[in-house]
Design an enzyme around this catalytic site. Structure first.
Site, PDB file in Angstrom:
ATOM      1  N   SER A  88      35.043  34.757  51.421  1.00 54.51           N
ATOM      2  CA  SER A  88      36.322  34.379  50.813  1.00 54.51           C
ATOM      3  C   SER A  88      36.738  35.506  49.878  1.00 54.51           C
ATOM      4  O   SER A  88      36.182  35.648  48.781  1.00 54.51           O
ATOM      5  CB  SER A  88      36.185  33.063  50.037  1.00 54.51           C
ATOM      6  OG  SER A  88      35.864  32.006  50.909  1.00 54.51           O
ATOM      7  N   LYS A 163      42.402  29.877  52.914  1.00 49.17           N
ATOM      8  CA  LYS A 163      41.244  29.543  52.084  1.00 49.17           C
ATOM      9  C   LYS A 163      41.615  29.507  50.607  1.00 49.17           C
ATOM     10  O   LYS A 163      41.170  28.626  49.860  1.00 49.17           O
ATOM     11  CB  LYS A 163      40.119  30.554  52.317  1.00 49.17           C
ATOM     12  CG  LYS A 163      38.876  30.321  51.440  1.00 49.17           C
ATOM     13  CD  LYS A 163      38.264  28.939  51.674  1.00 49.17           C
ATOM     14  CE  LYS A 163      37.111  28.658  50.700  1.00 49.17           C
ATOM     15  NZ  LYS A 163      35.923  29.470  50.982  1.00 49.17           N
ATOM     16  N   LYS A 231      36.237  32.828  41.010  1.00 53.48           N
ATOM     17  CA  LYS A 231      36.644  34.018  41.757  1.00 53.48           C
ATOM     18  C   LYS A 231      37.790  33.687  42.717  1.00 53.48           C
ATOM     19  O   LYS A 231      38.773  34.435  42.817  1.00 53.48           O
ATOM     20  CB  LYS A 231      35.442  34.573  42.522  1.00 53.48           C
ATOM     21  CG  LYS A 231      35.733  35.779  43.403  1.00 53.48           C
ATOM     22  CD  LYS A 231      35.953  35.424  44.868  1.00 53.48           C
ATOM     23  CE  LYS A 231      34.736  34.782  45.489  1.00 53.48           C
ATOM     24  NZ  LYS A 231      34.945  34.483  46.930  1.00 53.48           N
TER      25      LYS A 231
END
Length: 282
Positions: A88, A163, A231
């Site tokens: 990701s 995502k 993140k």
């Protein structure tokens, strides 16, 4: 199929086990040596031995290093190799990486996943894919070993965009459930009973079901770590800035995760935002 796999962490290890169980020939980099695959000394060696190379790494710089650093994947790529990044990472960086790989006569897919460690173990991951339709069809048998909900979103970068959107929904929902249960407790109601009641109504969700139970029990073993979800929300805030788009609640949840990490809770499950809010209340 000869598959190379770079990144044998919490998600990567069970994914590799499922690929081996499905009969694929695996070449592995940075494994502990207890998986039934060929142990490689570098990402370049993985690429040399493989027709498909999969990366499952924590963040954008890790993917860039594995692809283009010293002894990286690009040093040994053969024309026709399919590179699949299931990490990701940044959608914009993904497009740059794909262009460099495609210039070597190879295909590139970004295919981040959702479902956590449980989904990786049970092979029920949701796979969100960006890339050419032909490359997607070539990779489909691999994805079908790893997950159940497999969707080509669009061109390269679209998988990462999906995502990031997923992580916005999950992060904000976790924060909302944490606030609701903390409110119930502060008002004198039993949060466990409140959660059960909410599960039968419009507020019901997988987050309320799974993470709500963790919050009630105050058990925050990962799972998916706060520092990794932070993140992902940082990627969302960064991408929103590039698009001149305001995501105020995403930014606020990112800041709450910053507070959790500052308090030493970055390696707890993201449901531990409940713990952070509880601390802020006291």
């Amino acid at each position: 199929m000869r598959i190379g796999f770079v990144g044998l962490g919490v998600m990567g290890r069970p994914m590799v086990r499922n690929l081996i169980a499905a009969g694929h020939d695996l070449s592995l980099y940075r494994d502990k040596g207890d998986l039934d695959g060929h142990q490689c000394g570098s990402a370049a060696e993985v690429a040399e031995r493989s027709e498909v190379v999969i990366l499952m790494l924590p963040d954008t710089p890790d993917v860039e290093g594995a692809l283009f650093g010293v002894d990286g994947v690009d040093e040994s790529l053969k024309p026709g190799t399919l590179v699949i990044d299931m990490s990701s990472i940044s959608p914009s960086a993904t497009k740059t990486f794909a262009k460099r790989i495609e210039e070597q006569g190879c295909d590139y897919l970004d295919a981040p996943v959702s479902g956590g460690e449980v989904g990786a173990v049970q092979a029920t991951l949701t796979v969100m894919v960006g890339g050419r339709p032909e490359a997607f069809e070539r990779a489909r048998p691999i994805f079908e070993v790893l997950g159940k909900n497999i969707t080509r979103i669009g061109d390269v970068g679209a998988g990462q965009t999906a995502k990031v959107a997923n992580q916005i929904v999950v992060g904000l929902t976790i924060e909302a459930v944490a606030e609701a249960l903390l409110f119930a407790e502060a008002a004198g109601a039993d949060p466990a009973v409140v959660r059960e009641a909410l599960m039968g109504g419009f507020a019901s969700s997988r987050v309320l079901e799974l993470h709500g139970e963790r919050m009630v029990n105050q058990t925050y073993d990962p799972g998916f770590r706060i520092r990794l979800h932070r993140k992902d929300l940082s990627l969302a805030v960064q991408a929103a800035a590039e698009l001149n788009l305001a995501l105020p609640n995403t930014a606020a949840t990112q800041q709450l995760m910053n507070a959790a990490i500052a308090d030493g809770d970055g390696d707890l499950d993201h449901s531990a935002l409940h713990k952070t809010l509880r601390r802020e209340r006291s």
